[in-house]
Write a protein that holds these residues in place. Structure first.
Motif, PDB file in Angstrom:
ATOM      1  N   TYR A 158      -9.140   9.718  -3.304  1.00 54.72           N
ATOM      2  CA  TYR A 158     -10.074   9.941  -2.201  1.00 54.72           C
ATOM      3  C   TYR A 158     -10.181  11.407  -1.761  1.00 54.72           C
ATOM      4  CZ  TYR A 158      -5.937   9.902   0.856  1.00 54.72           C
ATOM      5  OH  TYR A 158      -4.730  10.176   1.449  1.00 54.72           O
ATOM      6  N   VAL A 218       0.852  -1.185   0.000  1.00 52.37           N
ATOM      7  CA  VAL A 218       0.000   0.000   0.000  1.00 52.37           C
ATOM      8  C   VAL A 218       0.888   1.235   0.000  1.00 52.37           C
ATOM      9  CG1 VAL A 218      -1.766   1.318   1.219  1.00 52.37           C
ATOM     10  CG2 VAL A 218      -1.842  -1.179   1.257  1.00 52.37           C
ATOM     11  N   ARG A 271      -9.694   9.151   3.840  1.00 53.59           N
ATOM     12  CA  ARG A 271      -8.797   8.161   3.248  1.00 53.59           C
ATOM     13  C   ARG A 271      -9.405   6.770   3.195  1.00 53.59           C
ATOM     14  NH1 ARG A 271      -3.339   7.362   6.381  1.00 53.59           N
ATOM     15  NH2 ARG A 271      -4.609   5.904   7.559  1.00 53.59           N
ATOM     16  N   SER A 272     -10.341   6.480   4.082  1.00 54.54           N
ATOM     17  CA  SER A 272     -10.879   5.125   4.169  1.00 54.54           C
ATOM     18  C   SER A 272     -11.974   4.842   3.157  1.00 54.54           C
ATOM     19  CB  SER A 272     -11.435   4.869   5.583  1.00 54.54           C
ATOM     20  OG  SER A 272     -12.562   5.692   5.835  1.00 54.54           O
ATOM     21  N   ARG A 329      -3.021   0.136  -3.914  1.00 54.89           N
ATOM     22  CA  ARG A 329      -2.686  -1.207  -3.419  1.00 54.89           C
ATOM     23  C   ARG A 329      -2.130  -1.990  -4.601  1.00 54.89           C
ATOM     24  NH1 ARG A 329      -6.731   0.990  -0.480  1.00 54.89           N
ATOM     25  NH2 ARG A 329      -6.862   0.433   1.724  1.00 54.89           N
ATOM     26  N   SER A 383      -5.088  13.287  -3.762  1.00 55.42           N
ATOM     27  CA  SER A 383      -4.601  12.233  -2.873  1.00 55.42           C
ATOM     28  C   SER A 383      -5.137  10.884  -3.329  1.00 55.42           C
ATOM     29  CB  SER A 383      -5.037  12.508  -1.430  1.00 55.42           C
ATOM     30  OG  SER A 383      -4.503  13.739  -0.971  1.00 55.42           O
ATOM     31  N   SER A 397      -4.918   6.459  -2.806  1.00 51.71           N
ATOM     32  CA  SER A 397      -4.510   5.257  -2.095  1.00 51.71           C
ATOM     33  C   SER A 397      -4.319   4.159  -3.129  1.00 51.71           C
ATOM     34  CB  SER A 397      -5.575   4.844  -1.078  1.00 51.71           C
ATOM     35  OG  SER A 397      -5.202   3.658  -0.416  1.00 51.71           O
ATOM     36  N   SER A 417     -12.232   2.338   0.484  1.00 50.05           N
ATOM     37  CA  SER A 417     -11.179   2.692  -0.469  1.00 50.05           C
ATOM     38  C   SER A 417     -10.520   1.454  -1.070  1.00 50.05           C
ATOM     39  CB  SER A 417     -10.119   3.573   0.197  1.00 50.05           C
ATOM     40  OG  SER A 417      -9.524   2.907   1.289  1.00 50.05           O
ATOM     41  N   ASN A 418     -10.673   0.293  -0.419  1.00 53.76           N
ATOM     42  CA  ASN A 418     -10.112  -0.923  -1.009  1.00 53.76           C
ATOM     43  C   ASN A 418     -11.135  -1.680  -1.853  1.00 53.76           C
ATOM     44  OD1 ASN A 418     -11.705  -1.969   1.025  1.00 53.76           O
ATOM     45  ND2 ASN A 418     -10.192  -3.459   1.725  1.00 53.76           N
ATOM     46  N   GLY A 469       0.288   5.569  -0.187  1.00 48.70           N
ATOM     47  CA  GLY A 469      -0.572   6.740  -0.324  1.00 48.70           C
ATOM     48  C   GLY A 469       0.238   7.883  -0.896  1.00 48.70           C
ATOM     49  N   ARG A 521       2.315   7.739   2.633  1.00 53.36           N
ATOM     50  CA  ARG A 521       2.032   6.585   3.485  1.00 53.36           C
ATOM     51  C   ARG A 521       2.534   5.331   2.780  1.00 53.36           C
ATOM     52  NH1 ARG A 521      -3.548   3.624   3.789  1.00 53.36           N
ATOM     53  NH2 ARG A 521      -3.448   2.464   5.738  1.00 53.36           N
TER      54      ARG A 521
END
Length: 438
Positions: free
Chosen positions: A306, A190, A216-217, A322, A318, A320, A242-243, A192, A350
């Motif tokens: 996000y 992951v 962010r989530s 994976r 921004s 995120s 977010s996933n 960020g 991150r």
């Protein structure tokens, strides 16, 4: 001695009422992270939730301990530093809005349980405590120590783990019930990032304000844009974790697409929004910005914008990301950097490297066998896009609680878990622990 599956299963379901009563007590505590205090590093609420769980564990006859005011555990078995660890968390994400049920409570409606944390992660970790209690009440003879460990900062970065490890050893092996079934032997890397774009013209002045429910989530589902003319544009999408960006409709990229299709703006802002629409809208695998990596174990890279902040002369996007376990962070960032627009800079904020557990470990074989026995489904270990305690706590993997096909529930309004699924989890965990402890 082989555990008596039928006896354990019967005892599990006989504890349902007691389990739900204890879970309700924990659910009623607002355990969203708050300001740190001297004896509550992640806020009073998360610590109170841990203390409540320990109080329930003590009533069951387990040894309990609070560690550095960050994590607490219930222990059964020989008093030894060598233990099997089950690590879950009692902190939760903010409740959000538009719930049909009280967020900080446990409400049953037509066979479904609702409340913030019922799935992520109060319900599953408490089911492990009650599963262990069932084995204890049955007079199960254990040769190994088991700890059910309750954390208080998983949702905000797992800073509770190093605080635990300052005082306590890592487990010999174990799991966190905070992901999905079957057993998860690998978690993707992951990263960020912020993409900071500086505008050389004054085209950003065409937007007076840009306000969304950015977190962010989650994938944002509301966005209100006020133009310099005074016109207000309301963009509504669909929220998802977010996933699981493919299950949502992202208002940032939707706004960019609509604005580009309608040629709403001019200058570098128009160029930027066109890049944003072409590169990100409904392109969750990174292919739109040159990062379409994939492998057999992990599948495709997953990308989630996000947040977008606009200043007088900059746009800060921004993301995120994976990425597959066979790919490095450097490869991902290099690919994205080569596809930036205008005067842009990529900043990594991150970082969590991928983690892989030995697929041939006896614990995974036990989990596969138990899962297949309890569900009749294929229990071959898998990988995940999620980020769990397994990244920070040595020697553990993720195991449950969501069954195949169940996605996008945890961080949404009306977070839920079917009664039958939660009890099936308790059944799986009870039998798994019985085999591992024997």
């Amino acid at each position: 001695m082989k555990p008596d599956y039928d006896l354990i299963k019967q005892a599990v379901y006989a504890r349902q009422e007691d389990f739900f009563a204890g879970l309700k007590e924990v659910m009623q505590i607002n355990s969203v992270k708050a300001d740190s205090t001297e004896d509550a590093p992640f806020g009073v609420g998360p610590k109170q939730a841990v203390l409540k769980a320990l109080e329930i564990a003590e009533s069951m006859g387990f040894k309990t301990k609070m560690v550095n005011n960050a994590m607490g555990y219930a222990q059964w078995g020989p008093d030894s530093s060598d233990y099997i660890g089950v690590f879950g968390h009692l902190d939760v994400v903010p409740e959000g809005t538009d719930w049909d049920y009280e967020p900080f409570d446990l409400t049953e409606d037509n066979g479904v349980l609702y409340g913030r944390g019922v799935l992520d992660n109060k319900g599953p970790i408490m089911s492990n405590l009650y599963a262990l209690s069932v084995l204890k009440e049955l007079g199960f003879k254990t040769t190994k120590t088991v700890r059910i460990v309750f954390g208080s900062d998983e949702e905000s970065g797992s800073a509770d783990i190093p605080m635990y490890l300052e005082k306590e050893p890592a487990p010999l092996y174990g799991y966190t019930p905070d992901c999905k079934y079957p057993a998860v032997y690998g978690e993707r890397g992951v990263v960020g990032i912020d993409i900071v774009t500086t505008f050389s013209d004054d085209s950003l002045n065409q937007i007076q304000s840009f306000v969304g429910n950015f977190d962010r989530s989650s994938i944002p589902d509301t966005l209100d844009v006020t133009l310099a003319t005074g016109e207000i544009i309301e963009v509504r999408g669909k929220r998802s974790p977010s996933n699981a960006p493919d299950m949502g409709l992202n208002t940032i990229t939707l706004f960019a697409k609509n604005s580009t299709d309608e040629a709403r703006f001019t200058g570098e802002l128009a160029t930027y929004l066109s890049w944003l629409a072409d590169g990100f809208h409904d392109k969750h695998d990174g292919s739109g910005i040159g990062a379409g990596f994939s492998d057999e174990d992990s599948g495709s890279l997953q990308l989630s914008p996000y947040e977008l902040n606009l200043t007088e002369n900059q746009a800060i996007l921004s993301l995120s990301i994976r990425y597959p376990i066979s790919v490095t962070e450097e490869e991902v960032l290099e690919a994205i950097t080569s596809h930036l627009v205008l005067d842009s800079e990529l900043i990594a904020r991150r970082r969590m490297k991928s983690t892989v557990f030995d697929r041939h470990h006896p614990m995974l074989k036990t989990m596969q066998k138990v899962y297949e026995n309890c569900t009749g489904q294929d229990g071959t270990p898998v990988t995940t896009t999620g980020a769990t305690y397994a990244r920070s706590m040595p020697n553990i993997i993720a195991f449950g609680p969501s069954f195949p096909g169940q996605k996008g529930i945890a961080h949404n309004k009306n977070e839920y878990m079917d009664v039958s699924d939660l009890m099936k989890n308790m059944e799986i965990y009870a039998l798994t622990l019985a085999v591992l402890m024997a």
